[in-house]
Design an enzyme around this catalytic site. Structure first.
Site, short mmCIF file in Angstrom:
data_model
loop_
_atom_site.label_atom_id
_atom_site.label_comp_id
_atom_site.label_asym_id
_atom_site.label_seq_id
_atom_site.Cartn_x
_atom_site.Cartn_y
_atom_site.Cartn_z
N ASP A 106 40.63 32.44 43.43
CA ASP A 106 39.43 31.93 44.09
C ASP A 106 39.12 30.55 43.48
O ASP A 106 40.01 29.71 43.47
CB ASP A 106 38.28 32.94 43.94
CG ASP A 106 37.01 32.53 44.66
OD1 ASP A 106 36.96 32.65 45.90
OD2 ASP A 106 36.06 32.07 43.99
N HIS A 305 40.52 39.32 49.90
CA HIS A 305 40.30 38.17 49.03
C HIS A 305 40.47 38.48 47.55
O HIS A 305 40.81 37.59 46.77
CB HIS A 305 38.88 37.62 49.26
CG HIS A 305 38.57 36.42 48.44
ND1 HIS A 305 39.22 35.22 48.61
CD2 HIS A 305 37.68 36.23 47.43
CE1 HIS A 305 38.74 34.34 47.75
NE2 HIS A 305 37.81 34.92 47.02
#
Length: 333
Positions: A106, A305
């Site tokens: 991320d 994610h």
């Protein structure tokens, strides 16, 4: 449990969790892992054991603003230049005499990509999870997402994060509920629409659901640990990272035209919107190769994610195989 190290960089005190192989075991290069939003060093808990068993000293740091690291108030304290400086300072403290391997997820991915780009003397190899490196930008990311989303009346989460105050209040009003909804919405377990389309001006949580049963990859004790970190430290520092796009753009221009020449790895998820630039491109590897010529990539089918937490066994296998093929000593470019 890894050992806790508090590293004073001169600009900030940073917490790093460190675990080394047993004495007499083959010693491989330090692997330093950098987390994203809203996470912490603990998001790498599944990687320590396998990497240490392979002979690597492994460290996972709390980025400034998170966990046990300093949490300055100023927005510009969270600029990319500062966070890259933190990563290099931790690398210098833990392995001063040789380049390190960086792994980021991320926001941690852009941080390690830029660390590799700007400090090839200290970074011998680099891996990014979820967010590909698309080169030094031609314009600030705020301009890009406003043209694609805000100017068209569409919600984009990073626009919601721009103004100090409202995003913090939403997150801190119910940290546990906030994290449950966010983790679930962009996981591979969520149904279509869990990350809802909504109008500009909405809040992050508008339209998000709190699942009755959370996916098994985030067990309750692990989730409790993460909740406690944010209940203690708050969200101002983590959100300030998003408020530096214009400042980051100006800083990055000094490296325009430069490529990441070190061995590189990208791991994305086929259900992770960040791996595809939120619809900006279809193949992250094709976008990366002009800027990272030695990159190899893996897309995990059905993964969302939270890459290294959702698919720890796959991520560990890919990392170990890639690390085993790196040049001896991970020579810097």
């Amino acid at each position: 449990m890894p050992d806790t190290r508090l590293i004073d960089t001169g600009a900030a005190r940073l917490r790093a969790m460190v675990e080394a192989p047993v004495e007499g075991q083959m010693q491989r290069p330090l692997v330093l892992m950098v987390h994203g939003f809203p996470e912490g060093w603990y998001s790498w808990r599944h990687q320590f054991g396998p990497l240490v068993a392979a002979g690597h000293t492994v460290a996972a740091m709390d980025v400034r603003g998170y966990g046990g690291s300093d949490k300055p108030e100023a927005i510009d304290a969270y600029a990319m230049a500062e966070t890259v400086g933190d990563v290099i300072a931790v690398a210098d403290a833990l392995q001063p005499d040789a380049p390190v391997v960086l792994v980021g997820h991320d926001w941690g991915a852009p941080i390690v990509w830029y660390s590799a780009l700007t400090r090839p003397d200290r970074v011998g190899a680099v891996a990014g999870l979820s967010v590909p490196f698309t080169g030094v930008p031609n314009r600030p990311f705020t301009e890009i997402f406003r043209r694609a989303f805000t100017d068209r009346g569409r919600f984009f989460y990073q626009e919601w994060f721009q103004e100090p105050g409202p995003a913090e209040r939403e997150a801190e009003a119910d940290v546990r509920g906030y994290l449950r909804r966010l983790f679930y919405a962009i996981s591979g377990d969520a149904p279509p629409g869990a990350w809802p389309e909504k109008p500009a001006g909405a809040t992050l949580l508008d339209g998000m659901v709190d699942p009755d049963t959370f996916p098994p990859w985030l067990e309750e004790p692990d989730f409790d640990h993460m909740v406690a970190e944010f209940e203690s430290g708050g969200f101002r520092g983590p959100l300030n990272r998003y408020r530096n796009h214009e400042r980051d753009f100006v800083w990055a221009q000094a490296w325009r035209g430069r490529r990441i020449e070190q061995p590189a790895l990208f791991i994305g998820g086929t259900r992770d919107p960040a791996s595809f630039g939120f619809g900006a491109f279809g193949d992250p590897l094709a976008v990366m190769r002009p800027h990272v010529p030695l990159v190899e990539g893996h897309m995990l089918e059905g993964c969302g994610h939270w890459t290294q937490q959702e698919r720890p066994a796959q991520v560990n296998a890919i990392l170990l195989e890639w690390l085993a093929r790196l040049p001896s000593g991970v020579r810097a470019a």
